[in-house]
Design an enzyme around this catalytic site. Sequence first.
Site, mmCIF file in Angstrom:
data_model
loop_
_atom_site.group_PDB
_atom_site.id
_atom_site.type_symbol
_atom_site.label_atom_id
_atom_site.label_comp_id
_atom_site.label_asym_id
_atom_site.label_seq_id
_atom_site.Cartn_x
_atom_site.Cartn_y
_atom_site.Cartn_z
ATOM 1 N N TYR A 143 -19.131 -90.321 -33.720
ATOM 2 C CA TYR A 143 -18.583 -89.815 -34.990
ATOM 3 C C TYR A 143 -19.603 -90.007 -36.117
ATOM 4 C CZ TYR A 143 -15.187 -89.361 -38.842
ATOM 5 O OH TYR A 143 -14.508 -88.976 -39.977
ATOM 6 N N GLU A 145 -22.890 -90.712 -36.145
ATOM 7 C CA GLU A 145 -24.162 -89.990 -36.036
ATOM 8 C C GLU A 145 -23.937 -88.480 -36.049
ATOM 9 O OE1 GLU A 145 -26.653 -91.565 -36.728
ATOM 10 O OE2 GLU A 145 -27.024 -93.353 -35.535
ATOM 11 N N LYS A 147 -21.715 -86.955 -37.821
ATOM 12 C CA LYS A 147 -21.556 -86.605 -39.236
ATOM 13 C C LYS A 147 -22.888 -86.703 -39.978
ATOM 14 C CE LYS A 147 -17.014 -85.951 -39.737
ATOM 15 N NZ LYS A 147 -16.396 -84.767 -40.358
ATOM 16 N N GLY A 205 -8.171 -109.877 -40.249
ATOM 17 C CA GLY A 205 -7.545 -109.068 -41.309
ATOM 18 C C GLY A 205 -8.240 -109.203 -42.649
ATOM 19 N N THR A 208 -12.194 -105.187 -45.346
ATOM 20 C CA THR A 208 -11.601 -104.423 -46.449
ATOM 21 C C THR A 208 -11.813 -102.914 -46.263
ATOM 22 O OG1 THR A 208 -13.592 -104.440 -47.824
ATOM 23 C CG2 THR A 208 -12.065 -106.303 -48.078
ATOM 24 N N ASP A 270 -16.684 -102.589 -36.129
ATOM 25 C CA ASP A 270 -15.720 -102.336 -37.206
ATOM 26 C C ASP A 270 -16.354 -102.780 -38.542
ATOM 27 O OD1 ASP A 270 -12.455 -101.925 -37.083
ATOM 28 O OD2 ASP A 270 -13.106 -103.018 -38.865
ATOM 29 N N PRO A 271 -16.544 -101.853 -39.499
ATOM 30 C CA PRO A 271 -17.181 -102.273 -40.754
ATOM 31 C C PRO A 271 -16.389 -103.379 -41.449
ATOM 32 C CG PRO A 271 -17.158 -99.884 -40.574
ATOM 33 C CD PRO A 271 -16.302 -100.405 -39.453
ATOM 34 N N ARG A 274 -15.688 -101.983 -47.248
ATOM 35 C CA ARG A 274 -16.002 -100.600 -47.622
ATOM 36 C C ARG A 274 -15.308 -100.289 -48.944
ATOM 37 N NH1 ARG A 274 -14.029 -96.659 -43.452
ATOM 38 N NH2 ARG A 274 -15.904 -97.148 -42.287
HETATM 39 P P1 NAD Z 1 -7.260 -84.705 -38.457
HETATM 40 O O1 NAD Z 1 -7.561 -85.207 -37.093
HETATM 41 O O2 NAD Z 1 -5.829 -84.663 -38.889
HETATM 42 O O3 NAD Z 1 -7.864 -83.265 -38.683
HETATM 43 C C1 NAD Z 1 -8.950 -82.740 -37.955
HETATM 44 C C2 NAD Z 1 -8.601 -81.313 -37.569
HETATM 45 O O4 NAD Z 1 -9.720 -80.731 -36.896
HETATM 46 C C3 NAD Z 1 -7.408 -81.250 -36.605
HETATM 47 O O5 NAD Z 1 -6.513 -80.246 -37.014
HETATM 48 C C4 NAD Z 1 -8.064 -80.901 -35.263
HETATM 49 O O6 NAD Z 1 -7.192 -80.212 -34.393
HETATM 50 C C5 NAD Z 1 -9.249 -80.065 -35.715
HETATM 51 N N1 NAD Z 1 -10.345 -80.053 -34.737
HETATM 52 C C6 NAD Z 1 -10.905 -81.108 -34.092
HETATM 53 N N2 NAD Z 1 -11.890 -80.697 -33.286
HETATM 54 C C7 NAD Z 1 -11.953 -79.339 -33.414
HETATM 55 C C8 NAD Z 1 -12.766 -78.328 -32.838
HETATM 56 N N3 NAD Z 1 -13.727 -78.624 -31.945
HETATM 57 N N4 NAD Z 1 -12.542 -77.040 -33.214
HETATM 58 C C9 NAD Z 1 -11.587 -76.710 -34.099
HETATM 59 N N5 NAD Z 1 -10.774 -77.628 -34.681
HETATM 60 C C10 NAD Z 1 -10.974 -78.924 -34.343
HETATM 61 O O7 NAD Z 1 -8.117 -85.612 -39.468
HETATM 62 P P2 NAD Z 1 -8.252 -85.557 -41.059
HETATM 63 O O8 NAD Z 1 -8.020 -86.929 -41.552
HETATM 64 O O9 NAD Z 1 -7.477 -84.438 -41.624
HETATM 65 O O10 NAD Z 1 -9.806 -85.263 -41.215
HETATM 66 C C11 NAD Z 1 -10.317 -84.014 -41.626
HETATM 67 C C12 NAD Z 1 -11.815 -84.137 -41.856
HETATM 68 O O11 NAD Z 1 -12.078 -85.110 -42.859
HETATM 69 C C13 NAD Z 1 -12.588 -84.585 -40.594
HETATM 70 O O12 NAD Z 1 -13.795 -83.866 -40.545
HETATM 71 C C14 NAD Z 1 -12.855 -86.046 -40.864
HETATM 72 O O13 NAD Z 1 -14.029 -86.469 -40.237
HETATM 73 C C15 NAD Z 1 -12.993 -86.078 -42.377
HETATM 74 N N6 NAD Z 1 -12.677 -87.413 -42.917
HETATM 75 C C16 NAD Z 1 -11.396 -87.836 -43.034
HETATM 76 C C17 NAD Z 1 -11.141 -89.111 -43.534
HETATM 77 C C18 NAD Z 1 -9.742 -89.638 -43.733
HETATM 78 O O14 NAD Z 1 -9.597 -90.790 -44.152
HETATM 79 N N7 NAD Z 1 -8.694 -88.887 -43.515
HETATM 80 C C19 NAD Z 1 -12.211 -89.951 -43.868
HETATM 81 C C20 NAD Z 1 -13.498 -89.480 -43.696
HETATM 82 C C21 NAD Z 1 -13.733 -88.194 -43.241
HETATM 83 N N1 UDP Z 2 -6.859 -101.737 -38.204
HETATM 84 C C1 UDP Z 2 -5.937 -102.760 -38.018
HETATM 85 N N2 UDP Z 2 -4.808 -102.474 -37.312
HETATM 86 C C2 UDP Z 2 -4.537 -101.234 -36.812
HETATM 87 C C3 UDP Z 2 -5.471 -100.191 -37.030
HETATM 88 C C4 UDP Z 2 -6.637 -100.480 -37.723
HETATM 89 O O1 UDP Z 2 -6.127 -103.896 -38.458
HETATM 90 O O2 UDP Z 2 -3.458 -101.073 -36.197
HETATM 91 C C5 UDP Z 2 -8.081 -102.022 -38.997
HETATM 92 C C6 UDP Z 2 -9.380 -101.583 -38.333
HETATM 93 O O3 UDP Z 2 -9.873 -102.592 -37.485
HETATM 94 C C7 UDP Z 2 -10.256 -101.373 -39.564
HETATM 95 C C8 UDP Z 2 -9.285 -100.912 -40.646
HETATM 96 O O4 UDP Z 2 -7.983 -101.301 -40.193
HETATM 97 O O5 UDP Z 2 -10.829 -102.590 -39.968
HETATM 98 C C9 UDP Z 2 -9.302 -99.391 -40.878
HETATM 99 O O6 UDP Z 2 -9.173 -98.765 -39.623
HETATM 100 P P1 UDP Z 2 -9.002 -97.182 -39.459
HETATM 101 O O7 UDP Z 2 -9.036 -96.922 -37.993
HETATM 102 O O8 UDP Z 2 -7.830 -96.719 -40.233
HETATM 103 O O9 UDP Z 2 -10.277 -96.547 -40.177
HETATM 104 P P2 UDP Z 2 -11.845 -96.895 -40.196
HETATM 105 O O10 UDP Z 2 -12.127 -98.130 -39.386
HETATM 106 O O11 UDP Z 2 -12.468 -95.681 -39.627
HETATM 107 O O12 UDP Z 2 -12.117 -97.116 -41.633
#
Ligand code: NAD
Ligand code: UDP
Length: 308
Positions: A143, A145, A147, A205, A208, A270-271, A274
Site C-alpha cells: 500500500y 510503496e 501510493k 494503545g 496515536t 504499525d506507525p 501520526r
Molecule cells: P474504500 O475501500 O471504502 O474505497 C476504495 C474503493 O476502491 C472501493 O469502492 C473499492 O471497491 C474500489 N477499488 C479497489 N480496488 C479497485 C480496482 N482495482 N478497480 C476499481 N475499483 C477498485 O476506502 P476509502 O477509505 O474510501 O479510500 C478511498 C481512497 O482514499 C483510497 O485510495 C485510499 O487509499 C485513500 N485513503 C483513505 C484514507 C481513509 O482514512 N479513509 C486514508 C488515506 C488514503
Molecule cells: N487498531 C487497534 N484496534 C483495532 C484496529 C486498529 O488498536 O481493532 C490500531 C492500529 O494498530 C493502529 C490504529 O489503530 O495503530 C489505526 O489503525 P487503522 O487500521 O485504522 O489505520 P492505519 O494504521 O492505517 O492508520
Amino acid sequence: MRILITGGAGFLGSHLCDKLLAQDHEVVCLDNLFTGSKDNIAHLLNHPKFEFVRHDVIDPFKYEVDQIYNLACPASPPHYQYNPIKTTKTSVMGAINCLGLAKRVKARVFQASTSEVYGDPTIHPQPESYWGNVNPIGRRSCYDEGKRVAETLFFDYHRENKVDIRIVRIFNTYGPRMHPNDGRVVSNFIVQALKGENITVYGDGQQTRAFCYVDDLLEGFVRLMAQTETVGPINIGNPGEFTMLELAENVLKLTKSKSKIVHKPLPADDPKQRRPDITLAKKYLKWEPKVPLAEGLKKTIAYFRTKV
Ligand code: NAD
Ligand code: UDP
C-alpha cells in the site's frame, strides 16, 4: 462538468459522488466493488446525472471527462494485505490509466494519496516536505510503496506531459459508510461497542492517530481541485491527535457500551504516531477541519446502529 470518480462506490468515493452531484456536476462512478458496495450508491442509481460502471482500474478505460478523482484502492490494512500484489497493481496501473486518460482528454486529475507515504514518521507532526520512513519490504509496503509510486507517476506526467495534477495526502478519515468489517480502528471500536464485544486495542494503545470527519475531508478535496496555485501534495486531515486508548474510551462513552477493553498484538510496522501539519492546506485552500471528534463519532455511531 463531467467528472470521473474511480473507487466511487467506496466509503470516501460515495460521499464524493453525493457532493459533486449536489453541485450539479455529472458523475461517472467507476468501481470493481472489491471493498465498495452498491449499497453506498443505491440512492444515486436513478439520478439522471449519475452513471455507475463496474470496471477494474488496472485495465484501461476511456471517458470524455473534465476531471478525474482517482480513489480506487483498498484502504484498510486487512483489505490491502488480502491480495498485496493486486494492491500495488491497483495503485500503479490505476495511476497510469488515470494519467493516460487525463493526458488524452486534458482533464484535471486528482490522486488520493495517504499519510502512509510518511511510514512510521520520525518527524512530528508531518509536513509535506518530509520524505518519510517507509519499510519497502513489509506487510504494509504494498500500500505505502504503491501510493508513493503513484505520486511519482503523477509528478512525472506533470513534468513530462503537462498533465494538470492534484495530489492530496489523506490522514485517517472516518464517517458513515465505512465498511463495518474493514478492520479500521474507528469502525472496529464502534461495531464492537454496539455489539457488546471486547474492544480490541492493538499493543499498549499509546500509538496515536488524528481522525478527520468525512465531510471536512471532502471539502478539502474540492477546494484543491478548484484552485490553480498548487498541485500539492497537500495534507488533509484533522490535527487533533488521540491515542487508541483515548479513542476506545470516547467510543465507550458515546455508545454507553459496557464492552471491555482488551489488548491484542500490535501489527508489524504499525506507525507509532501520526498527525498532519496542515499549514499548506490553510494557506492554499483556506481549509481547516470543523467537526470535532466527539461530534463526528456521534454521527458515525448513528450510522452503525442501523447496520449492526
Ligand atoms: P474504500 O475501500 O471504502 O474505497 C476504495 C474503493 O476502491 C472501493 O469502492 C473499492 O471497491 C474500489 N477499488 C479497489 N480496488 C479497485 C480496482 N482495482 N478497480 C476499481 N475499483 C477498485 O476506502 P476509502 O477509505 O474510501 O479510500 C478511498 C481512497 O482514499 C483510497 O485510495 C485510499 O487509499 C485513500 N485513503 C483513505 C484514507 C481513509 O482514512 N479513509 C486514508 C488515506 C488514503
Ligand atoms: N487498531 C487497534 N484496534 C483495532 C484496529 C486498529 O488498536 O481493532 C490500531 C492500529 O494498530 C493502529 C490504529 O489503530 O495503530 C489505526 O489503525 P487503522 O487500521 O485504522 O489505520 P492505519 O494504521 O492505517 O492508520
